[in-house]
Write an enzyme that holds these catalytic residues in place. Structure first.
Site, PDB file in Angstrom:
ATOM      1  N   GLU A 177      -0.885  -1.225 -12.265  1.00 30.82           N
ATOM      2  CA  GLU A 177      -1.543  -2.492 -11.905  1.00 30.82           C
ATOM      3  C   GLU A 177      -3.041  -2.325 -11.666  1.00 30.82           C
ATOM      4  O   GLU A 177      -3.459  -1.984 -10.556  1.00 30.82           O
ATOM      5  CB  GLU A 177      -0.894  -3.106 -10.651  1.00 30.82           C
ATOM      6  N   LYS A 219       0.780  -4.347 -15.264  1.00 37.26           N
ATOM      7  CA  LYS A 219       0.627  -5.557 -14.434  1.00 37.26           C
ATOM      8  C   LYS A 219      -0.861  -5.880 -14.330  1.00 37.26           C
ATOM      9  O   LYS A 219      -1.542  -5.418 -13.408  1.00 37.26           O
ATOM     10  CB  LYS A 219       1.239  -5.322 -13.049  1.00 37.26           C
TER      11      LYS A 219
HETATM   12  P1  13P Z   1      -0.109 -11.884  -6.282  1.00 41.47           P
HETATM   13  O1  13P Z   1       0.769 -12.494  -7.356  1.00 41.47           O
HETATM   14  O2  13P Z   1      -0.114 -12.675  -4.999  1.00 41.47           O
HETATM   15  O3  13P Z   1      -1.470 -11.542  -6.801  1.00 41.47           O
HETATM   16  O4  13P Z   1       0.591 -10.532  -5.869  1.00 41.47           O
HETATM   17  C1  13P Z   1       1.029  -9.674  -6.826  1.00 41.47           C
HETATM   18  C2  13P Z   1       0.856  -8.295  -6.378  1.00 41.47           C
HETATM   19  O5  13P Z   1       1.807  -7.535  -6.367  1.00 41.47           O
HETATM   20  C3  13P Z   1      -0.472  -7.849  -5.993  1.00 41.47           C
HETATM   21  O6  13P Z   1      -0.514  -6.470  -5.904  1.00 41.47           O
END
Ligand code: 13P
Length: 340
Positions: A177, A219
């Site tokens: 991510e 992500k």
């Molecule tokens: P959000 O969808 O609120 O951005 O959160 C996703 C997430 O896992 C952030 O690390």
């Protein structure tokens, strides 16, 4: 590493019409959410809130996996069942956030490096025993006055790659991510350029670390203008630009991309995902891994009261269904209004 098993887990995480519930808020972050609805941030309240979501029948239809926080993966429901078992009983996969958060990056003013690599092999082994089959690590970047720097982009990509290689070694699918924040007044073009740079660097480092792309989930952020940018762009433009950047950067070997919502409204997060899937012909599954865009509505409906559980579960059901439709490119505003 058993790549066939990792690939099977990754594919299940992005199965058609399903996506991931990011319920991995740290104790500090969930406090911010609870403060808004007047709920005290106790261990029991955190448990009750998450138990309420994990027991909602919609989990079975639309939630392929749940990202948990260290406390939650060890918690038991009121009747003594582990929360992990509630998730597994819904045919959903338990996952775990393993990073220790974004800390100041030395020599790079106002930038961060995500920490948590020390002892990670042993932590993965324990989390695997507790039932986790995927993990999450988030690198954070911001567009502001010359930032992000190459240093921050490189350091975070390197950390993501080390985290991902260790995950695969231990039979766990890494969610990779890299999040470029929506904070600020930058344009959509700026978001596009910087996101492309970040993703190029991330995939280069994953390669150097020997990470097998068939066993990861990406992500990313979507390509959107900063929240304070005067020019806000159409749903179609966000979708088109996001898909364009992903095609430039993400090899077809990656089974799926599960977006973060990042502060978008519930409706925008759903509409953007739907518009991308309507484009079609993409090499990877595109779905959601939302925190706020799945939970804001149920949190507001719940407000910490037992009497509100049914209403909160209905709100969660609706958002999970809408995002499930968006993951298929089958959402529309008529479905949105039909909150049964
Ligand atoms: P959000 O969808 O609120 O951005 O959160 C996703 C997430 O896992 C952030 O690390």
């Amino acid at each position: 590493m058993n790549l066939i098993e990792l690939n099977a887990i990754a594919k299940k995480m992005v199965a058609p019409g399903k996506g991931i519930l990011a319920a991995d808020e740290s104790t500090g972050t969930i406090k911010k959410r609870f403060d808004k609805i007047g709920v005290e941030n106790t261990e029991d309240n955190r448990r009750d809130y998450r138990e309420m979501m994990f027991r909602t029948p919609v989990m079975k239809q639309h939630i392929s996996g749940v990202i948990l926080y260290d406390e939650t993966i060890r918690q038991k429901a009121r009747d003594g069942t582990t929360l992990v078992k509630l998730i597994q009983d819904a045919d959903s996969i338990p996952g775990i956030k393993v990073d220790a958060g974004a800390k100041k990056l030395a020599g790079a003013p106002n930038e961060t490096i995500t920490e948590g690599l020390d002892g990670l092999r042993e932590r993965y082994q324990e989390y695997h025993k507790l039932g986790a089959r995927f993990a999450k690590w988030r690198g954070v970047y911001e567009i502001a006055e010359g930032n992000p720097s190459h240093d921050a982009i490189h350091a975070n990509a390197h950390a993501l790659a080390r985290y991902a290689a260790l995950a695969q070694e231990n039979g766990i699918v890494p969610i990779v991510e890299p999040e470029l924040l929506m904070d600020g007044a930058h344009t959509i073009e700026a978001c596009e350029g910087v996101t492309e740079w970040i993703l190029k660097e991330v995939f280069q480092e994953l390669y150097y670390a020997g990470v097998k792309l068939e066993g990861i989930i990406l992500k990313p952020n979507m390509i959107v203008p900063g929240m304070k940018c005067v020019q806000q762009n159409s749903v179609e433009e966000v979708a088109q630009r996001t898909v364009t950047v992903l095609k430039r950067c993400v090899p077809a070997a990656v089974p799926g991309i599960a977006f973060l919502s990042g502060g978008q409204s519930d409706l925008d997060a759903t509409a953007h995902l739907d518009a991308m899937n309507k484009i079609g012909g993409l090499p990877w599954a595109l779905t959601f891994s939302y925190g706020r865009a799945l939970q804001a509505a149920p949190q507001a409906a719940w407000a910490g009261k037992v009497d509100n559980v049914a209403k909160a579960q209905a709100a969660f059901t609706h958002r999970a269904r809408m995002n499930g439709l968006a993951a298929l490119g089958k959402w529309d505003s008529a479905a949105e209004k039909n909150a049964s």
